[in-house]
Design a protein around this motif. Structure first.
Motif, mmCIF file in Angstrom:
data_model
loop_
_atom_site.group_PDB
_atom_site.id
_atom_site.type_symbol
_atom_site.label_atom_id
_atom_site.label_comp_id
_atom_site.label_asym_id
_atom_site.label_seq_id
_atom_site.Cartn_x
_atom_site.Cartn_y
_atom_site.Cartn_z
ATOM 1 N N ALA A 296 3.898 16.528 -8.738
ATOM 2 C CA ALA A 296 2.978 15.815 -7.855
ATOM 3 C C ALA A 296 1.623 15.616 -8.529
ATOM 4 O O ALA A 296 1.086 14.504 -8.568
ATOM 5 N N LEU A 297 1.080 16.687 -9.101
ATOM 6 C CA LEU A 297 -0.242 16.608 -9.712
ATOM 7 C C LEU A 297 -0.239 15.745 -10.975
ATOM 8 O O LEU A 297 -1.177 14.986 -11.219
ATOM 9 N N ARG A 298 0.835 15.826 -11.768
ATOM 10 C CA ARG A 298 0.919 14.996 -12.975
ATOM 11 C C ARG A 298 1.006 13.519 -12.617
ATOM 12 O O ARG A 298 0.340 12.674 -13.220
ATOM 13 N N ILE B 185 0.859 -1.182 0.000
ATOM 14 C CA ILE B 185 0.000 0.000 0.000
ATOM 15 C C ILE B 185 0.896 1.232 0.000
ATOM 16 O O ILE B 185 1.848 1.313 0.771
ATOM 17 N N THR B 186 0.605 2.175 -0.878
ATOM 18 C CA THR B 186 1.466 3.343 -0.959
ATOM 19 C C THR B 186 0.708 4.552 -1.488
ATOM 20 O O THR B 186 -0.515 4.511 -1.649
ATOM 21 N N LEU B 187 1.445 5.625 -1.735
ATOM 22 C CA LEU B 187 0.877 6.875 -2.219
ATOM 23 C C LEU B 187 1.392 7.137 -3.628
ATOM 24 O O LEU B 187 2.515 6.767 -3.957
ATOM 25 N N PRO B 188 0.584 7.781 -4.466
ATOM 26 C CA PRO B 188 1.068 8.079 -5.816
ATOM 27 C C PRO B 188 2.215 9.071 -5.775
ATOM 28 O O PRO B 188 2.154 10.077 -5.074
ATOM 29 N N LYS B 189 3.269 8.763 -6.529
ATOM 30 C CA LYS B 189 4.401 9.676 -6.617
ATOM 31 C C LYS B 189 5.239 9.296 -7.829
ATOM 32 O O LYS B 189 5.111 8.200 -8.357
ATOM 33 N N GLY B 190 6.094 10.213 -8.257
ATOM 34 C CA GLY B 190 6.972 9.893 -9.373
ATOM 35 C C GLY B 190 8.011 10.975 -9.586
ATOM 36 O O GLY B 190 8.010 11.998 -8.903
ATOM 37 N N LYS B 191 8.882 10.724 -10.552
ATOM 38 C CA LYS B 191 10.035 11.600 -10.783
ATOM 39 C C LYS B 191 9.660 12.882 -11.495
ATOM 40 O O LYS B 191 8.827 12.901 -12.392
ATOM 41 N N MET B 192 10.359 13.927 -11.075
ATOM 42 C CA MET B 192 10.216 15.245 -11.677
ATOM 43 C C MET B 192 10.789 15.216 -13.088
ATOM 44 O O MET B 192 11.818 14.592 -13.339
ATOM 45 N N GLU B 193 10.106 15.898 -14.003
ATOM 46 C CA GLU B 193 10.596 15.991 -15.375
ATOM 47 C C GLU B 193 11.144 17.395 -15.627
ATOM 48 O O GLU B 193 10.747 18.347 -14.952
#
Length: 146
Positions: free
Chosen positions: A49-51, A32-40
């Motif tokens: 964050a929003l993308r 279980i986790t939170l949505p996140k990803g790398k900055m472009e």
């Protein structure tokens, strides 16, 4: 050689009638986790964050406030030590349609805040505990330590 990697994501919530719900995702490892990803390139941390939330969950949102920045290090073969910085925000869902990004995650759902906390404690990543706790407190839910 030191490499810095910045990611961003958030704790997304919505008001469903009178009920408040928090979004949690299950990653490809079943955690279980939170949505996140790398900055472009060219993005602000908030835009990242929003993308990422939109890409991973199908939900559009508005940032309400920063929650926490988590930092840790890991080693990448052929790269060396990576300094990872993850910025988390409290995000109110404003639109979109809940839909898991199949390449990245197994599932996404809306949960009662205390159920979200229960799932986090049972099968989440430890470094997300304080992020979710801060989000729930901001939404008016007191939770005890893991």
């Amino acid at each position: 050689m030191k490499v810095k990697e910045i990611s961003a994501g958030g704790v997304v919530y919505r008001k469903n009638g009178t009920e408040l719900q928090v979004q949690m995702i299950q990653d490809r490892y079943g955690k279980i986790t939170l949505p996140k990803g790398k900055m472009e390139p060219g993005e602000t941390i908030e835009q990242t964050a929003l993308r990422e939330i939109l890409e991973e969950t199908g939900i559009e949102g508005t940032i309400i406030r920063p929650l926490e920045t988590i930092t840790y290090q890991f080693t990448l073969p052929g790269v060396g030590t990576v300094d990872k910085e993850v910025h988390y925000y409290l995000v109110e869902a404003t639109g979109g349609k809940l839909q898991a990004q199949v390449e990245e995650i197994r599932g996404v759902e809306w949960l009662h805040p205390l159920e979200a906390w229960h799932q986090q404690v049972q099968s989440g990543y430890g470094n997300n505990d304080s992020v979710l706790r801060k989000a729930l407190e901001a939404l008016g839910f007191e939770v005890n330590g893991a």
